[in-house]
Scaffold this active site. Structure first.
Site, PDB file in Angstrom:
ATOM      1  N   ARG A 281       0.905  -1.233  -0.086  1.00 23.15           N
ATOM      2  CA  ARG A 281      -0.012  -0.026  -0.110  1.00 23.15           C
ATOM      3  C   ARG A 281       0.756   1.226   0.036  1.00 23.15           C
ATOM      4  O   ARG A 281       0.681   2.160  -0.817  1.00 23.15           O
ATOM      5  CB  ARG A 281      -0.931   0.113   1.142  1.00 23.15           C
ATOM      6  CG  ARG A 281      -1.611   1.345   1.462  1.00 23.15           C
ATOM      7  CD  ARG A 281      -3.050   1.259   2.057  1.00 23.15           C
ATOM      8  NE  ARG A 281      -2.824   0.334   3.323  1.00 23.15           N
ATOM      9  CZ  ARG A 281      -2.213   0.553   4.526  1.00 23.15           C
ATOM     10  NH1 ARG A 281      -1.289   1.619   4.604  1.00 23.15           N
ATOM     11  NH2 ARG A 281      -2.285  -0.295   5.515  1.00 23.15           N
TER      12      ARG A 281
ATOM     13  N   TYR B 139     -16.901  16.070 -15.376  1.00 22.83           N
ATOM     14  CA  TYR B 139     -17.259  14.737 -15.374  1.00 22.83           C
ATOM     15  C   TYR B 139     -18.244  14.282 -14.423  1.00 22.83           C
ATOM     16  O   TYR B 139     -18.155  14.969 -13.191  1.00 22.83           O
ATOM     17  CB  TYR B 139     -15.779  13.778 -15.063  1.00 22.83           C
ATOM     18  CG  TYR B 139     -16.181  12.440 -15.061  1.00 22.83           C
ATOM     19  CD1 TYR B 139     -16.557  11.550 -16.415  1.00 22.83           C
ATOM     20  CD2 TYR B 139     -16.190  11.588 -13.935  1.00 22.83           C
ATOM     21  CE1 TYR B 139     -16.708  10.284 -16.320  1.00 22.83           C
ATOM     22  CE2 TYR B 139     -16.330  10.294 -13.846  1.00 22.83           C
ATOM     23  CZ  TYR B 139     -16.822   9.763 -15.114  1.00 22.83           C
ATOM     24  OH  TYR B 139     -16.964   8.250 -15.281  1.00 22.83           O
TER      25      TYR B 139
ATOM     26  N   ASP C 103      -8.054  18.336 -14.271  1.00 22.80           N
ATOM     27  CA  ASP C 103      -8.002  17.094 -14.694  1.00 22.80           C
ATOM     28  C   ASP C 103      -7.947  17.124 -16.273  1.00 22.80           C
ATOM     29  O   ASP C 103      -8.561  17.812 -17.159  1.00 22.80           O
ATOM     30  CB  ASP C 103      -9.794  16.778 -14.725  1.00 22.80           C
ATOM     31  CG  ASP C 103     -10.203  15.506 -14.978  1.00 22.80           C
ATOM     32  OD1 ASP C 103      -9.333  14.708 -16.000  1.00 22.80           O
ATOM     33  OD2 ASP C 103     -11.306  14.833 -14.598  1.00 22.80           O
TER      34      ASP C 103
ATOM     35  N   LYS D 158      -8.808   5.872 -19.606  1.00 17.75           N
ATOM     36  CA  LYS D 158      -9.228   6.465 -20.846  1.00 17.75           C
ATOM     37  C   LYS D 158      -7.693   6.410 -21.584  1.00 17.75           C
ATOM     38  O   LYS D 158      -7.232   5.306 -21.993  1.00 17.75           O
ATOM     39  CB  LYS D 158      -9.683   7.881 -20.632  1.00 17.75           C
ATOM     40  CG  LYS D 158     -10.751   7.920 -19.651  1.00 17.75           C
ATOM     41  CD  LYS D 158     -11.797   7.188 -19.826  1.00 17.75           C
ATOM     42  CE  LYS D 158     -12.898   7.327 -18.375  1.00 17.75           C
ATOM     43  NZ  LYS D 158     -13.107   8.255 -17.954  1.00 17.75           N
TER      44      LYS D 158
HETATM   45  C1  PLP Z   1     -13.560   8.706 -16.683  1.00 15.72           C
HETATM   46  C2  PLP Z   1     -13.536  10.147 -16.127  1.00 15.72           C
HETATM   47  C3  PLP Z   1     -13.085  10.221 -14.833  1.00 15.72           C
HETATM   48  C4  PLP Z   1     -13.421   9.258 -13.762  1.00 15.72           C
HETATM   49  O1  PLP Z   1     -12.249   8.073 -14.030  1.00 15.72           O
HETATM   50  P1  PLP Z   1     -12.725   6.655 -13.613  1.00 15.72           P
HETATM   51  O2  PLP Z   1     -11.484   5.990 -14.065  1.00 15.72           O
HETATM   52  O3  PLP Z   1     -13.575   6.133 -14.565  1.00 15.72           O
HETATM   53  O4  PLP Z   1     -13.104   6.586 -12.143  1.00 15.72           O
HETATM   54  C5  PLP Z   1     -12.603  11.634 -14.322  1.00 15.72           C
HETATM   55  N1  PLP Z   1     -12.534  12.477 -15.178  1.00 15.72           N
HETATM   56  C6  PLP Z   1     -12.711  12.275 -16.579  1.00 15.72           C
HETATM   57  C7  PLP Z   1     -12.514  13.625 -17.338  1.00 15.72           C
HETATM   58  C8  PLP Z   1     -13.173  11.177 -17.026  1.00 15.72           C
HETATM   59  O5  PLP Z   1     -13.368  11.370 -18.339  1.00 15.72           O
END
Ligand code: PLP
Length: 377
Positions: free
Chosen positions: A46, A98, A170, A195
């Site tokens: 961890r 998001y 983000d 992604k």
């Molecule tokens: C998908 C996404 C998230 C969340 O990510 P997860 O891996 O699904 O928890 C946060 N911000 C953006 C812009 C996203 O496309």
């Protein structure tokens, strides 16, 4: 080292102990200590794991940060970053963030009295006007989903510095290949690595990169205390994904440009949203702060029925949520990712029933265009 080379030679490459050229999957929870308290850098997974550490090092290199941190999902990354704040602090957040980040702030972190205001961060003056005495952080997503709104990161950084706010960006849609928010003045960058960074629709994960030693220390404390860490197998999948991130993003960029051109010239398509289009409101800012416009395109097919027809006819575009993978994906935000937003709010934002969102993959652009041509007839 340039970005493309960093993806291959950045961070920690291979394995010192064996000479293996790929970082092994250290599927291990604990580590032998030579004597009490005397370990070789790892004591419990961890706190730190060699495979995860290799990933955390390369992502820090890619974002030009001081340190990187890997989490079990993008949302685990966002949550852990929010843990840097305290009850009664106030966060300013991009209004079309998001959906999961929106839900986290409004339905979970509100229980701990973390206050928030959503604001259209594409207008800097609105951001300044929304700052309160207890505002501690500015959380920006750019480009956004599904209308690809662009926020000026440098401007946000000026505002953040003036008011002593933590600027969190983000960077999921842009990827570290096209956009590096730390260089534009952000304090913290985060990614849903599910992604583009993973890129193959096979892993859920999140990454955070910080620009200072102090933040690195604080975030490691939180990562280790909260424990939402990424496992070694998933860390390895991201290490593998990163090696081709530059190639994938370039292929996606080329395909996207061709598809945008096709859509703009199609009679059954009204509006096309893509930051690479000259008359997109955020075009100039996108062009100045990012090296590429990405692979997310939205367009209006006219009505919910017409959108349904397109979705039922495409064969190469897979009907699915998520984005950023090698395979092209298609979705209708009003019925899928943004269904939980009330209809009048959706209208306000411009998320019509006929709006279709594409995540462009690396297939042959001509096949993708033929697919859309048949579906839009
Ligand atoms: C998908 C996404 C998230 C969340 O990510 P997860 O891996 O699904 O928890 C946060 N911000 C953006 C812009 C996203 O496309």
């Amino acid at each position: 080292m340039r970005a493309k080379t960093k993806m291959i030679h950045g961070g920690i490459t291979g394995d010192e102990a064996t000479g293996a050229v790929s970082v092994p999957i250290y599927q291990v929870s604990t580590y032998k200590q030579d004597s009490v308290g005397n370990h070789r850098g790892y004591e419990y997974s961890r706190t730190g794991n060699p495979t995860r550490h290799a990933l955390e090092t390369v992502i820090a290199d890619l974002e030009n940060g001081k340190a990187g941190f890997a989490f079990g999902s993008g949302m685990a990354a966002v949550t852990s970053v929010m843990m840097l704040l305290q009850a009664n602090d106030h966060v300013l957040m991009t209004d079309d963030v998001y959906g999961g980040s929106y839900r986290l702030m409004t339905k979970v972190l509100n229980r701990f009295d973390l206050d928030h205001t959503f604001v259209d961060t594409s207008y800097p003056e609105k951001v300044e006007a929304a700052i309160q005495n207890n505002t501690k952080a500015l959380f920006v997503e750019t480009p956004t989903n599904p209308l690809l709104k662009i926020t000026n990161i440098k401007k946000m950084s000026e505002i953040a510095k003036k008011h002593d706010l933590l600027l969190i960006v983000d960077n999921t849609f842009a990827t570290p290949y096209w956009q590096n928010p730390l260089e534009l003045g952000a304090d913290i960058v985060l990614h849903s690595a599910t992604k583009y960074i993973g890129g193959h629709s096979d892993v859920v994960s999140g990454l955070v990169i910080v620009g200072t030693e102090a933040l690195a220390e604080e975030l490691h404390f939180i990562q280790n205390s909260v424990g939402a860490v990424l496992g070694p197998q998933d860390s390895w999948l991201l290490l593998r994904g990163i090696k081709t991130l530059a190639l994938r993003m370039e292929a996606i960029e080329k395909n996207s440009q061709k598809i945008v051109e096709f859509l703009q010239n199609h009679d059954n398509v009204s509006t096309v949203y893509y930051p690479g289009i000259k008359d997109h409101r955020g075009h100039d800012i996108a062009a100045s702060q990012a090296k590429g416009f990405g692979g997310m395109i939205s367009f209006d097919a006219g009505s919910g029925e017409k959108a349904d027809q397109v979705l039922s006819r495409v064969k190469y575009f897979t009907l699915a949520e998520s984005l950023g993978a090698v395979e092209s994906l298609i979705s209708v935000p009003a019925k899928m990712t943004h269904a939980s937003i009330p209809a009048d709010r959706r209208d306000e934002l411009g998320i019509t029933d006929g709006l279709i969102r594409l995540s462009v993959g690396i297939e042959d652009a001509d096949d993708l265009i033929e697919d859309l041509k048949v579906a839009l007839k």
